[in-house]
Design a protein around this motif. Structure first.
Motif, PDB file in Angstrom:
ATOM      1  N   MET A   1      14.753 -18.373  23.304  1.00 54.30           N
ATOM      2  CA  MET A   1      14.495 -17.203  23.637  1.00 54.30           C
ATOM      3  C   MET A   1      14.323 -16.583  25.085  1.00 54.30           C
ATOM      4  O   MET A   1      13.771 -17.453  25.804  1.00 54.30           O
ATOM      5  N   VAL A   2      14.922 -15.493  25.523  1.00 55.25           N
ATOM      6  CA  VAL A   2      14.664 -15.113  26.882  1.00 55.25           C
ATOM      7  C   VAL A   2      13.700 -14.150  26.864  1.00 55.25           C
ATOM      8  O   VAL A   2      13.579 -13.128  26.333  1.00 55.25           O
ATOM      9  N   LEU A   3      12.637 -14.516  27.818  1.00 55.81           N
ATOM     10  CA  LEU A   3      11.707 -13.810  28.260  1.00 55.81           C
ATOM     11  C   LEU A   3      11.926 -12.598  29.015  1.00 55.81           C
ATOM     12  O   LEU A   3      12.347 -13.014  30.166  1.00 55.81           O
ATOM     13  N   ASP A   4      11.728 -11.383  28.968  1.00 53.04           N
ATOM     14  CA  ASP A   4      11.904 -10.406  29.941  1.00 53.04           C
ATOM     15  C   ASP A   4      10.405 -10.290  30.621  1.00 53.04           C
ATOM     16  O   ASP A   4       9.550 -10.928  30.212  1.00 53.04           O
ATOM     17  N   ASP A   5      10.234  -9.162  31.599  1.00 51.04           N
ATOM     18  CA  ASP A   5       9.204  -9.159  32.495  1.00 51.04           C
ATOM     19  C   ASP A   5       8.159  -8.602  31.734  1.00 51.04           C
ATOM     20  O   ASP A   5       6.987  -9.066  31.973  1.00 51.04           O
ATOM     21  N   LEU A   6       8.243  -7.916  30.630  1.00 52.34           N
ATOM     22  CA  LEU A   6       7.104  -7.293  29.754  1.00 52.34           C
ATOM     23  C   LEU A   6       6.516  -8.406  28.959  1.00 52.34           C
ATOM     24  O   LEU A   6       5.436  -8.682  28.963  1.00 52.34           O
ATOM     25  N   ASP A   7       7.373  -9.546  28.379  1.00 50.44           N
ATOM     26  CA  ASP A   7       6.847 -10.475  27.636  1.00 50.44           C
ATOM     27  C   ASP A   7       6.053 -11.446  28.499  1.00 50.44           C
ATOM     28  O   ASP A   7       4.947 -11.924  28.047  1.00 50.44           O
ATOM     29  N   LYS A   8       6.454 -11.630  29.691  1.00 51.12           N
ATOM     30  CA  LYS A   8       5.855 -12.473  30.681  1.00 51.12           C
ATOM     31  C   LYS A   8       4.360 -11.840  30.986  1.00 51.12           C
ATOM     32  O   LYS A   8       3.339 -12.599  31.354  1.00 51.12           O
ATOM     33  N   GLU A   9       4.478 -10.514  31.461  1.00 49.02           N
ATOM     34  CA  GLU A   9       2.987  -9.875  31.614  1.00 49.02           C
ATOM     35  C   GLU A   9       2.116  -9.898  30.491  1.00 49.02           C
ATOM     36  O   GLU A   9       1.049 -10.114  30.599  1.00 49.02           O
ATOM     37  N   ILE A  10       2.768  -9.773  29.432  1.00 44.86           N
ATOM     38  CA  ILE A  10       1.988  -9.916  27.998  1.00 44.86           C
ATOM     39  C   ILE A  10       1.362 -11.198  27.966  1.00 44.86           C
ATOM     40  O   ILE A  10       0.044 -11.481  27.818  1.00 44.86           O
ATOM     41  N   LEU A  11       2.131 -12.192  28.236  1.00 43.04           N
ATOM     42  CA  LEU A  11       1.790 -13.793  28.112  1.00 43.04           C
ATOM     43  C   LEU A  11       0.674 -14.070  28.990  1.00 43.04           C
ATOM     44  O   LEU A  11      -0.327 -14.687  28.660  1.00 43.04           O
ATOM     45  N   ASN A  12       0.771 -13.541  30.192  1.00 42.82           N
ATOM     46  CA  ASN A  12       0.024 -13.800  31.311  1.00 42.82           C
ATOM     47  C   ASN A  12      -1.396 -13.080  30.923  1.00 42.82           C
ATOM     48  O   ASN A  12      -2.607 -13.651  31.141  1.00 42.82           O
ATOM     49  N   LEU A  13      -1.450 -11.974  30.562  1.00 45.94           N
ATOM     50  CA  LEU A  13      -2.681 -11.373  29.800  1.00 45.94           C
ATOM     51  C   LEU A  13      -3.606 -11.955  29.027  1.00 45.94           C
ATOM     52  O   LEU A  13      -4.701 -12.186  29.055  1.00 45.94           O
ATOM     53  N   ILE A  14      -2.705 -12.394  28.103  1.00 51.03           N
ATOM     54  CA  ILE A  14      -3.211 -12.829  26.674  1.00 51.03           C
ATOM     55  C   ILE A  14      -3.634 -14.115  27.100  1.00 51.03           C
ATOM     56  O   ILE A  14      -4.515 -14.800  26.241  1.00 51.03           O
ATOM     57  N   ALA A  15      -3.184 -14.989  27.947  1.00 49.43           N
ATOM     58  CA  ALA A  15      -3.408 -16.218  28.110  1.00 49.43           C
ATOM     59  C   ALA A  15      -4.628 -16.367  29.001  1.00 49.43           C
ATOM     60  O   ALA A  15      -5.405 -17.469  28.716  1.00 49.43           O
ATOM     61  N   CYS A  16      -5.045 -15.360  29.733  1.00 51.18           N
ATOM     62  CA  CYS A  16      -6.153 -15.391  30.647  1.00 51.18           C
ATOM     63  C   CYS A  16      -7.347 -14.833  29.798  1.00 51.18           C
ATOM     64  O   CYS A  16      -8.600 -15.508  29.883  1.00 51.18           O
ATOM     65  N   ASP A  17      -7.013 -14.274  28.726  1.00 55.02           N
ATOM     66  CA  ASP A  17      -8.096 -13.720  27.903  1.00 55.02           C
ATOM     67  C   ASP A  17      -7.722 -13.428  26.617  1.00 55.02           C
ATOM     68  O   ASP A  17      -7.096 -12.482  26.298  1.00 55.02           O
ATOM     69  N   ALA A  18      -7.675 -14.424  25.664  1.00 52.50           N
ATOM     70  CA  ALA A  18      -7.010 -14.165  24.282  1.00 52.50           C
ATOM     71  C   ALA A  18      -7.986 -13.099  23.394  1.00 52.50           C
ATOM     72  O   ALA A  18      -7.544 -12.618  22.501  1.00 52.50           O
ATOM     73  N   LYS A  19      -9.055 -12.623  23.948  1.00 49.99           N
ATOM     74  CA  LYS A  19      -9.693 -11.513  23.241  1.00 49.99           C
ATOM     75  C   LYS A  19      -9.551 -10.335  23.567  1.00 49.99           C
ATOM     76  O   LYS A  19      -9.968  -9.346  23.329  1.00 49.99           O
ATOM     77  N   ILE A  20      -8.459  -9.968  24.575  1.00 49.05           N
ATOM     78  CA  ILE A  20      -8.233  -8.916  25.039  1.00 49.05           C
ATOM     79  C   ILE A  20      -7.362  -8.085  23.861  1.00 49.05           C
ATOM     80  O   ILE A  20      -6.755  -8.320  23.427  1.00 49.05           O
ATOM     81  N   HIS A  37       1.991  -4.727  19.979  1.00 50.84           N
ATOM     82  CA  HIS A  37       1.865  -5.524  18.496  1.00 50.84           C
ATOM     83  C   HIS A  37       3.349  -6.091  18.434  1.00 50.84           C
ATOM     84  O   HIS A  37       3.298  -7.364  17.805  1.00 50.84           O
ATOM     85  N   GLN A  38       4.368  -5.525  18.442  1.00 52.06           N
ATOM     86  CA  GLN A  38       5.622  -5.774  17.971  1.00 52.06           C
ATOM     87  C   GLN A  38       6.160  -7.374  18.945  1.00 52.06           C
ATOM     88  O   GLN A  38       6.542  -7.953  18.433  1.00 52.06           O
ATOM     89  N   ARG A  39       5.774  -6.946  20.380  1.00 52.59           N
ATOM     90  CA  ARG A  39       6.180  -7.931  21.319  1.00 52.59           C
ATOM     91  C   ARG A  39       5.281  -9.316  20.862  1.00 52.59           C
ATOM     92  O   ARG A  39       5.812 -10.302  20.772  1.00 52.59           O
ATOM     93  N   VAL A  40       4.007  -9.262  20.700  1.00 47.61           N
ATOM     94  CA  VAL A  40       3.203 -10.197  20.275  1.00 47.61           C
ATOM     95  C   VAL A  40       3.765 -11.180  19.181  1.00 47.61           C
ATOM     96  O   VAL A  40       3.854 -12.250  18.975  1.00 47.61           O
ATOM     97  N   MET A 146      -0.816 -22.442  31.977  1.00 52.08           N
ATOM     98  CA  MET A 146       0.136 -22.429  32.783  1.00 52.08           C
ATOM     99  C   MET A 146       0.569 -20.985  32.927  1.00 52.08           C
ATOM    100  O   MET A 146       0.981 -20.160  31.972  1.00 52.08           O
ATOM    101  N   PRO A 147       0.730 -20.460  34.410  1.00 49.87           N
ATOM    102  CA  PRO A 147       1.105 -19.003  34.560  1.00 49.87           C
ATOM    103  C   PRO A 147       2.613 -18.814  34.360  1.00 49.87           C
ATOM    104  O   PRO A 147       3.464 -19.835  34.353  1.00 49.87           O
ATOM    105  N   ILE A 148       3.060 -17.599  33.708  1.00 58.42           N
ATOM    106  CA  ILE A 148       4.278 -17.326  33.534  1.00 58.42           C
ATOM    107  C   ILE A 148       4.905 -16.543  34.609  1.00 58.42           C
ATOM    108  O   ILE A 148       4.213 -15.338  35.186  1.00 58.42           O
ATOM    109  N   CYS A 149       5.898 -17.143  35.093  1.00 62.37           N
ATOM    110  CA  CYS A 149       6.513 -16.428  36.533  1.00 62.37           C
ATOM    111  C   CYS A 149       7.219 -15.285  36.203  1.00 62.37           C
ATOM    112  O   CYS A 149       8.194 -15.377  35.037  1.00 62.37           O
ATOM    113  N   THR A 150       7.061 -14.027  36.764  1.00 60.92           N
ATOM    114  CA  THR A 150       8.012 -12.955  36.687  1.00 60.92           C
ATOM    115  C   THR A 150       8.939 -12.783  37.670  1.00 60.92           C
ATOM    116  O   THR A 150       8.966 -13.525  38.687  1.00 60.92           O
TER     117      THR A 150
END
Length: 153
Positions: A1-20, A37-40, A146-150
């Motif tokens: 799967m190829v991650l776009d910038d939005l996917d990476k931004e979402i991953l960074n946010l939820i990896a830092c705070d799973a309850k966000i 919701h669809q992206r997740v 692990m941070p996701i690079c954008t």
């Protein structure tokens, strides 16, 4: 799967705070809550996100000793059987195939040093371990996802 910038931004946010809340992620990303919701869901179904969990403080639940143990197998071709046995030891929380002096490297949480010794002698040695080397961790000053690079990093 190829991650776009939005996917990476979402991953960074939820990896830092799973309850966000998804609406907070949506606000920070500048898209709708439905889009998040669809992206997740897509990231979960593709295996990029492998679930969520509560993280327990090992010391607070009675496991004050953390150790890393390098394992040299008696017979490296027997690694699948040894892995099956290692999975039965609940104190082992990670296991890695490695290069260098060891075939496997495991992370163990034990109640104390005496408990760690019994895990090594009573549970590890009998399953086909030729030699082990143990390093006890005094403190874990860094623990993070692990941070996701954008593309603009």
């Amino acid at each position: 799967m190829v991650l776009d910038d939005l996917d990476k931004e979402i991953l960074n946010l939820i990896a830092c705070d799973a309850k966000i809340p998804f609406l907070e992620v949506a606000r920070k990303c500048g898209v709708s809550g439905a889009a998040i919701h669809q992206r997740v869901q897509k990231l979960m179904s593709s295996g990029v996100i492998q679930g969520s969990q509560y993280l327990l403080d090992p010391e607070m639940v009675g496991n004050g000793t953390c150790a890393f143990v390098g394992l040299l197998l008696r017979d490296p071709s027997d690694s699948e059987r040894v892995l099956t046995e290692l999975r039965k030891i609940p104190e082992i929380v990670e296991c890695h195939f490695t290069t260098g002096n060891y075939d496997l490297f495991v992370k163990i949480y034990a109640h104390d040093n005496a408990h760690l010794l019994s895990i090594i002698h009573d549970k590890l040695q009998p399953i086909g371990i030729q030699r082990s080397e143990t390093m006890i961790s005094f403190h874990e000053p860094i623990h993070r996802q692990m941070p996701i690079c954008t593309s603009h990093d």
